[in-house]
Design a protein around this motif. Structure first.
Motif, PDB file in Angstrom:
ATOM      1  N   ARG A 152     -47.662  -0.480   2.465  1.00  0.00           N
ATOM      2  CA  ARG A 152     -48.277   0.077   1.257  1.00  0.00           C
ATOM      3  C   ARG A 152     -47.344  -0.146   0.078  1.00  0.00           C
ATOM      4  O   ARG A 152     -46.128  -0.157   0.233  1.00  0.00           O
ATOM      5  CB  ARG A 152     -48.515   1.589   1.406  1.00  0.00           C
ATOM      6  CG  ARG A 152     -49.314   1.993   2.608  1.00  0.00           C
ATOM      7  CD  ARG A 152     -50.715   1.436   2.570  1.00  0.00           C
ATOM      8  NE  ARG A 152     -51.515   2.048   3.618  1.00  0.00           N
ATOM      9  CZ  ARG A 152     -52.333   3.076   3.410  1.00  0.00           C
ATOM     10  NH1 ARG A 152     -52.458   3.584   2.195  1.00  0.00           N
ATOM     11  NH2 ARG A 152     -53.017   3.599   4.390  1.00  0.00           N
ATOM     12  N   PRO A 153     -47.917  -0.269  -1.115  1.00  0.00           N
ATOM     13  CA  PRO A 153     -47.048  -0.431  -2.284  1.00  0.00           C
ATOM     14  C   PRO A 153     -46.333   0.875  -2.623  1.00  0.00           C
ATOM     15  O   PRO A 153     -46.855   1.955  -2.320  1.00  0.00           O
ATOM     16  CB  PRO A 153     -48.028  -0.805  -3.402  1.00  0.00           C
ATOM     17  CG  PRO A 153     -49.344  -0.254  -2.957  1.00  0.00           C
ATOM     18  CD  PRO A 153     -49.348  -0.315  -1.450  1.00  0.00           C
ATOM     19  N   TYR A 154     -45.165   0.758  -3.206  1.00  0.00           N
ATOM     20  CA  TYR A 154     -44.452   1.944  -3.679  1.00  0.00           C
ATOM     21  C   TYR A 154     -44.945   2.265  -5.086  1.00  0.00           C
ATOM     22  O   TYR A 154     -44.512   1.655  -6.052  1.00  0.00           O
ATOM     23  CB  TYR A 154     -42.943   1.712  -3.679  1.00  0.00           C
ATOM     24  CG  TYR A 154     -42.168   2.882  -4.264  1.00  0.00           C
ATOM     25  CD1 TYR A 154     -42.623   4.192  -4.109  1.00  0.00           C
ATOM     26  CD2 TYR A 154     -40.981   2.700  -4.960  1.00  0.00           C
ATOM     27  CE1 TYR A 154     -41.933   5.268  -4.633  1.00  0.00           C
ATOM     28  CE2 TYR A 154     -40.274   3.780  -5.492  1.00  0.00           C
ATOM     29  CZ  TYR A 154     -40.766   5.059  -5.325  1.00  0.00           C
ATOM     30  OH  TYR A 154     -40.074   6.134  -5.860  1.00  0.00           O
ATOM     31  N   VAL A 155     -45.864   3.179  -5.173  1.00  0.00           N
ATOM     32  CA  VAL A 155     -46.424   3.529  -6.473  1.00  0.00           C
ATOM     33  C   VAL A 155     -46.254   5.028  -6.694  1.00  0.00           C
ATOM     34  O   VAL A 155     -46.740   5.844  -5.925  1.00  0.00           O
ATOM     35  CB  VAL A 155     -47.921   3.169  -6.559  1.00  0.00           C
ATOM     36  CG1 VAL A 155     -48.478   3.572  -7.918  1.00  0.00           C
ATOM     37  CG2 VAL A 155     -48.114   1.682  -6.340  1.00  0.00           C
ATOM     38  N   GLY A 156     -45.528   5.358  -7.723  1.00  0.00           N
ATOM     39  CA  GLY A 156     -45.350   6.751  -8.104  1.00  0.00           C
ATOM     40  C   GLY A 156     -44.958   6.732  -9.558  1.00  0.00           C
ATOM     41  O   GLY A 156     -44.562   5.690 -10.074  1.00  0.00           O
TER      42      GLY A 156
END
Lengths: 203, 443, 850
Positions: C191-195
């Motif tokens: 999963r992408p690291y999105v925050g």
């Protein structure tokens, strides 16, 4: 069968930009088998900090799912209210947790020093070869670091049952028994009724 | 002094010893009851300290002293039993737990009283499935009897005990890594200080003891510290479990008084190498201990003598290697173990173990020169003392000792492997395989 | 918990006697003696040291082994050696170990020239390697997220990025996977690291392993210049450093450490939002309406048209300011409105109006907290604000206080808060019932002002929830209250603020120097604009204006009714940011003249604007902003004006001039000076004094010039009963708005409308996760996708506001509103589980974060 010295999973891969990030799942959005939920919840209550329950929880999820699959981790994450990545990090750290669907049972063949000097490598290779020849499925067969049974070297752990001392000649029967779900090498398992090491008989 | 002295393992031939009924019939839980009802925490602590009992997990630090480091105060305190026995060559705790789980539980109760802990954990390696199940059953029995839980033995003391299973990582046997693993993290060692006695599990004061250490405590409380101190030698009191494995005729655990000559253990108790074989070297204290050779056979088996000889007594797990074993594959196996078990947190251990394995592989495959031996020895020096925990040193010290004791054999191996490789290349070249395979020439 | 007192001690390092604060880590203390100790993993912003890289080993007298100086606090009389042979050989060894698997691709590495590994290898390495084995090789670079690329060959596993994710942002998405030499940085299951804060790992990486997709290969360090400024995209007003090429192009933004503001962190909007500056679609010249079309026009023509229209409207003009309007622009807008046009109708507040007296009370130094007070608070009370969407850097601050200093967090919000897992008490009230909830809390805290009965039920709270929160608060010493402007939404805004002040009074905040309130406003410079006079009834300096004016909501009504005829929109699009979208639509439709200052032409402006002036970006601007905690900071020009863009202060001044009241200003600093001279409590302040880190005006002597205002004492009004039905709440999204739409890197984050429901309500309504629904009220309807929230208060539904389309404000009307929800389509992927029968744990039952 996985050679632990090859490149680990995912090392060479980009993320999938089309997918959502893996955040803490909202409990309302994840269905969890009731028995698994109960076992994780019970584990969380045993410790002052619920995070301590993560290894028992992962082990329980692995039992249900056969391995620490993304869905297994999502379920644990939903019950424990942690991120799936936290669980991935642990699952890939510990040798007994499987991050690939390589078998829901295991045969660990010890090849560390004390077994090494008693030809454990040959025993392992014979078992691995038999596993291929007999097309053993859904069983993780791997060499393993010291299993704490150097007195019965060379030895193997079949789903937690220690058997030994082994020789290459035992490989065929061992794999056949695992395949047919029979008890492996009856009488030669640690804890079997009257189990004795060969030299203890002599003594 | 020769032979075994069975104190810890005195009742081990008793059928069904793992059951509460049998254990109690033989006097079990008398010491824990006494400690809970008739003794103050200070008295328990004093007796343990006076007995001279040293930690049996490898470091050999006084158990009583360690418990006395636990600070006073109202904060929650913890006892952790280190049952993560994973050191190659060590298998004593496995036997102690599977033969006599109640002895360990009783030891945990006594240890917890000494440390004022109200929560105790037995961190057992996940591979010990059978032993963990036996412990679970024994813990259930102890709860049913009221020996665990609130108001143990009818006293004012509470003690919760949880058997916590690891999932396969050698490093969790390192005490601070064990704490991280128990807290649900990757089992990476912590920076020290702070030490666990001050800030351990959940940041609370924590006493961590090995299985064998705790198993010794009931007898100390029962017979008194003087009884215990009268056994053994000097600062190594009591009896000690010694695990002997490798190329011996009778591998197994032996309970001895320390001070017994090494020769007596290897040849007397374990029968020595197989017929027709000679001793090449041995690890006196598990695979992390530098190897010793025949010249060390007559040393007394004590912490001090082993240290003086350049090795260590460690877990007293003796792996015997006979002269049929070439040194390079042995070193490679050892380095491979530590590379696999390095947690990867600190640089010298992570990169150093990996580099050492690569060098040994080259040596084994005929891709090295004697100069590589020098580099390899220096790499070991660069690891030692520079790591976050002792794992890096645990590879570097035995590998260093092998180079020191068997330099000649390493060099011969290098030359022989090179020659073999060259021959293979010439053969392959003549047969036209080399070009076809697109393979590069020897390095 | 008070701020710790620190005493100085002395120690010896490399033969020098040096003084340093006791307890400082050696690696920092050494700097006092001009000794540099190399390190990779140490970064105090990330929390406790980890001692992983082993680069900082030093020799300490009396200790047999070398010690990591990053984890050893300096003690009085310590003797340290950093240059002995032992230390040097350890340093050489570590560099050699680090480099064996590090590719030497520095010539094509983005980090080249600003790389700690390069510098340390040069400074402390042995200059040679004996490693002849093949290095590890991997495909590279790989995407870690749409914003960040990862090069695992270069990674030295220093722990910085994963610690940030786990212990600062607490999103716990970025982790170490595998073990030993197999260890690598990654996410769960690809999963992408999105925050909201993911970009900080770019600043933290000490090698070229994490690089910005937007900046990769754009420049070398020697091609660019750095310019310090301020991010103006939200009220956090983080300090930034802009990387500039050729004086004309912003290539990158990164954090500029200011512990009083941002702790050195930056959210992704602040980090990548600069891209909008160079968007093709950005307005670079004035536009004038020509029939149904807006056409580009010369400045003179546009100014003339605007001035003529405004002069015609005169006192019938109203103005709304928003966004990043500077104090100076606000001041000049006030001048234009009050002096040139004679109109008192100007506002900068999307929510309900503040009473002028309330504005002065809220500004009182003894009632306001500074950002760093959060660090040492005993309890942090979060009132109806979702910090991570509204002032993200404050979210990190609260997390830090809870994690490191054991501060207790109490959330009092309508929507489940992302801080609930950190909270000791979490209280949910019905959307729009903040006033009742605050009154109930005041009553529980023993305030004599709250007398209403059944306040809990008027607030829609679980019985006992407010009592539990009050218990935590009562036991506290220092309390910092972070309150959302939203509590004052709608007609009862002033009453809600009154209830808040009753809580503040009951907590005794004025008597505790480190306790206080911080407002989390909707607009970046809400406080500065108010204090510069953009508020109905308030002149600059929070003095009473000669004439009372209409607040925003009334302006909308008056425009719609034809009572007002012209509207100035300074960085504001009321259809996006103000409640009651429908009312504003009518207002804009009816208004004869709409003059706008904007960087992007939104639909509303395209349809209704008469004249549009191109707004400056913050990189082009010169001026000051005021942080919600009262800190004045400078926005500094980093690049030249793009296209025909002019400084907006000069445009406002010119307009005022053409409308008959030319202000006496010829430069930006002159406007600032004039503002400071006018606002009593800013008297004597200079730009130099503000400097690079800002000044809180409450900390200066002139603060005593704030007009006196006493805490109100009368009995609180009794809040109304709640309407029955599904009550609508709105939550703004950080990612809504034109900046995100026009910054290519951020576009993927633009919000889609979703309806958040409690499982019990979803079950009753027969909808499940992922289903499409229509939400309707008062004849308006919008579409949304269902998301289930276990912690949602049953009877509430939350929608996203601030979006360009499908904005939740289409359904709001200034009072607590109920909506109808109907399913229109099943989940797209059919993956949503059926709505489970309710098994909802009460609020606060959520466990703490990992």
């Amino acid at each position: 069968m996985r050679d632990r010295r090859t490149m680990p999973l995912g090392w060479d891969e980009a993320v999938d930009l089309e997918r959502d990030p893996a955040v803490v799942p909202d409990p309302a959005e994840v269905e969890v088998p009731e028995a698994l939920r109960a076992s994780i919840t019970a584990a969380m209550q045993r410790y002052p900090d619920r995070h301590s329950a993560v290894l028992p929880a992962l082990a329980a999820a692995q039992k249900v799912h056969g391995w620490c699959s993304p869905e297994a981790l999502r379920q644990v994450a939903a019950v424990m209210q942690v991120t799936p990545a936290y669980l991935s990090s642990l699952a890939s750290y510990y040798d007994m947790l499987r991050t690939e669907p390589i078998g829901s049972r295991y045969v660990y063949v010890c090849t560390s020093v004390a077994c090494h000097v008693r030809d454990a490598r040959a025993v392992y290779e014979a078992i691995a070869q038999e596993a291929r020849d007999q097309e053993l499925e859904d069983v993780e067969v791997r060499n393993f670091e010291c299993l704490g049974a150097c007195d019965m070297a060379p030895m193997a752990s079949v789903d937690g049952r220690y058997v030994g001392p082994l020789s290459e000649d035992d490989a065929h029967e061992l794999v056949a028994a695992v395949k047919e779900n029979r008890e492996v090498l009856p009488g030669r398992g640690l804890g079997d009724e009257g189990f004795r090491l060969p030299w203890e008989d002599k003594a | 002094m020769t032979g075994q002295l069975k104190k810890l393992t005195a009742n081990y031939d008793e059928p069904d010893l793992h059951r509460m009924e049998v254990y109690e019939r033989l006097g079990g839980y008398g010491s824990a009851r006494k400690a809970a009802l008739d003794m103050t925490q200070e008295e328990v602590l004093d007796q343990l300290e006076a007995s001279g009992l040293r930690g049996r997990g490898g470091a050999g630090f006084s158990m009583g002293k360690k418990a006395s480091f636990i600070p006073e105060g109202t904060m929650e305190k913890y006892l952790c039993c280190n049952a993560d026995e994973s050191e190659p060559g060590a298998f004593k705790d496995r036997v102690l737990m599977q033969r006599n789980p109640h002895q360990l539980i009783e030891g945990c109760i006594i240890g917890a009283i000494a440390a004022q802990a109200t929560r105790a954990f037995i961190f057992i390696r996940g591979e010990y499935e059978t032993q963990a199940k036996m412990l679970d059953a024994a813990v259930t029995e102890a709860y049913e009897k009221g020996y665990l839980g609130s108001g143990i033995f009818g006293s004012q003391t509470d003690l919760e005990l949880v058997v916590h299973r690891g999932q396969g990582a050698y490093i969790c046997g390192e005490e601070s890594a064990l704490l991280d693993a128990l807290e649900g993290k990757r089992g990476n060692p912590r920076l020290k200080p702070p030490f666990p006695a001050n800030q351990g599990l959940y940041q609370g004061p924590t006493l961590i003891n090995n299985v064998e250490t705790l198993c010794n405590t009931p007898a100390i409380i029962e017979h008194g510290p003087e009884w215990f101190a009268a056994m053994g030698v000097d600062k190594s009191t009591g009896t000690k479990m010694v695990s002997v494995s490798g190329n011996v005729q009778r591998a197994g655990n032996f309970e001895v008084e320390l001070g017994i000559p090494v020769r007596e253990i290897i040849y007397g108790l374990a029968g020595g190498p197989p017929e027709g074989r000679d001793l090449k070297c041995f690890f006196p204290g598990g695979s992390s201990a530098p190897v010793l050779t025949k010249e060390h056979l007559d040393l007394p088996f004590t912490y001090e003598a082993m240290a003086e000889a350049g090795s260590m007594l460690g877990t007293a797990s003796m792996i015997v290697v006979d002269d049929s074993q070439p040194i390079v594959p042995l070193a490679l196996n050892l380095a491979g173990f530590y590379r696999h078990e390095s947690c990867g947190k600190c640089v010298p251990c992570r990169e150093g173990t990996n580099w050492t394995v690569h060098m040994l592989e080259r040596i084994d495959q005929g891709d090295a020169t004697p100069m590589d031996l020098e580099i390899m020895a220096e790499v070991q020096t660069n690891i030692i003392g520079n790591c976050l925990c002792v794992l890096g040193d645990s590879m570097a010290m035995p590998i260093g000792s092998m180079i020191k004791h068997f330099r000649g054999e390493f060099e011969q191996h290098i030359e022989a492997a090179r020659a073999a490789r060259d021959r293979e290349h010439i053969r392959a070249f003549s047969a036209g395989e080399l070009a076809a395979a697109g393979e590069a020439g020897p390095a | 918990m008070a701020r710790p007192q620190i005493k100085e001690i002395s120690f010896e390092i490399d033969g020098r006697e040096v003084r340093a604060p006791e307890g400082t880590m050696l690696v920092d203390a050494a700097k006092s003696g001009d000794v540099e100790i190399p390190y990779f993993c140490y970064e105090p912003k990330l929390g406790q040291p980890v001692g992983a890289c082993r680069m900082c080993l030093v020799e300490i007298e009396g200790m047999p082994k070398l010690q990591t100086s990053c984890s050893t606090p300096v003690k009085d009389g310590m003797v340290i050696n950093t240059t002995s042979d032992r230390v040097k050989s350890a340093q050489n060894a570590i560099v050699e170990f680090l480099l064996i698997n590090h590719p030497l691709d520095c010539p094509v590495c983005d980090k080249g020239g600003e790389c700690p590994l390069q510098d340390i290898s040069y400074g402390w390495g042995g200059g040679k390697s004996r490693f002849i084995e093949p290095k590890r090789h991997f495909r590279k670079p790989l995407e870690l997220s749409p914003l960040v690329a990862i090069d695992r060959e270069r990674c030295i596993l220093c722990y910085r990025c994963v610690r940030f994710s786990q212990e600062v942002a607490e999103d716990y998405q970025l982790v170490f996977l595998e073990r030993g030499d197999h260890t690598y940085v990654g996410t769960h299951d690809g999963r992408p690291y999105v925050g909201p804060f993911s970009g900080n790992i770019l600043d933290l990486c000490p090698v070229g392993a994490l690089t910005s997709t937007a900046y990769r290969f754009r420049a070398r360090p020697w091609d660019v210049e750095e310019a310090g400024s301020l991010c103006t995209l939200c009220p956090s007003q983080c300090n930034v450093q802009l990387t500039i090429r050729d004086d004309s192009k912003v290539l990158r933004a990164f954090a500029r450490d200011n512990p009083e503001v941002d702790d050195g962190w930056l959210c992704d909007k602040g980090r990548f939002g600069y891209q909008a500056i160079h968007s093709e679609e950005r307005l670079r010249a004035p536009m004038v309406r020509d029939g149904s079309m807006l056409r580009e026009a010369p400045w003179d023509h546009a100014l003339e048209q605007a001035a003529a229209a405004l002069t015609r409207a005169g006192a019938g003009t109203a103005a709304l300011a928003g966004g990043a309007t500077t104090n100076e622009e606000a001041f000049l807008l006030g001048h234009l409105m009050r002096e040139a046009l004679g109109s008192p109708h100007l506002d900068a507040r999307a929510g309900g109006a503040l009473d002028p007296q309330q504005a002065r009370v809220l500004a009182r130094p003894d009632l306001s907290a500074r950002v760093s007070d959060i660090d040492h608070a005993d309890v942090i009370l979060v009132v109806d604000t979702e910090l991570v969407e509204e002032a993200p850097i404050l979210d990190l601050r609260v997390r830090k206080a809870a994690r490191r200093n054991n501060a207790k967090v109490v959330t009092l919000t309508g929507r489940p808060s992302s801080l609930d897992p950190n909270a000791t008490a979490a209280v949910r009230f019905a959307p729009g019932a903040a006033e009742a909830a605050l009154s109930a809390l005041a009553a529980e805290l023993g305030s004599g002002r709250a007398t209403g009965s059944r306040l809990h039920s008027r607030a829609g709270c679980e019985p006992g929830a407010i009592g539990a929160a009050a218990e935590v608060l009562r036991a506290a010493g220092d309390v910092v209250v972070l309150w959302g402007e939203r509590i004052s939404d709608g007609a009862r805004g002033a009453s809600a603020v009154d209830a808040l002040l009753a809580v503040a009074g009951a907590l005794g905040i004025v008597d505790r120097p480190e306790s206080g309130l911080i407002e989390v406003p909707a607009a970046t410079n809400a406080r500065g604009m108010r204090e510069a006079g953009v508020a109905p009834g308030l002149a600059p300096g929070l003095t009473d204006a000669p004439e009372a004016g209409m607040p925003a909501a009334e302006i909308a009504g008056a425009l719609g009714a034809g009572e007002l005829s012209a509207l100035i929109l300074l960085h504001e699009d009321p259809l996006a940011t103000h409640p009651e979208r429908r009312r504003w639509q009518t207002a804009l439709d009816t208004a004869a003249t709409v003059i706008a200052f904007t960087d992007f032409v939104t639909t509303a402006l395209r349809d209704y604007a008469t004249v549009i002036f191109p707004a400056e970006s913050y990189a082009e601007k010169e001026g000051t902003l005021t942080h919600p905690d009262g800190r004045l900071q400078r926005v500094r020009q980093a690049i030249g004006h793009q296209g025909q863009v002019r400084p907006e202060w000069s445009v406002l001044a010119e307009l005022a001039g053409r409308c008959g009241a030319r202000p006496d200003v010829r430069s930006a600093p002159q406007v600032t000076q004039k503002l400071f001279a006018t606002v009593g409590f800013l008297d004597g302040l200079t730009l130099d004094e503000i400097g690079g880190k800002g000044v809180r005006w409450q900390d200066r002597d002139a603060a005593s010039n704030l007009p006196r205002a006493e805490l109100p004492e009368g009995t609180l009004e009794v809040p109304p009963e709640l309407p029955e039905g599904m009550r609508l709440g709105t939550v703004p999204s950080l990612w809504a708005g034109t900046t995100v739409e026009h910054a290519p890197s951020l576009r993927f984050l633009a919000p889609v409308q979703r309806a958040e429901l409690a499982p019990a309500d979803a079950h009753r309504l027969g909808v499940g996760s992922g289903d499409e629904v229509e939400v309707a009220a008062g004849g308006q309807r919008l579409r949304a996708t269902v998301a289930l929230r276990q912690a949602m208060q049953p009877g509430s539904v939350f929608l996203v506001s601030g979006t360009a389309d499908n904005n939740a404000t289409a359904l709001t009307n200034g009072v607590p509103r109920t909506v109808e929800i109907t399913k229109t389509a099943g989940a797209v992927n059919g993956a949503g589980p059926p709505a489970a029968a309710p098994a909802a744990p009460g609020p606060g039952a959520q466990p703490p974060p990992v």
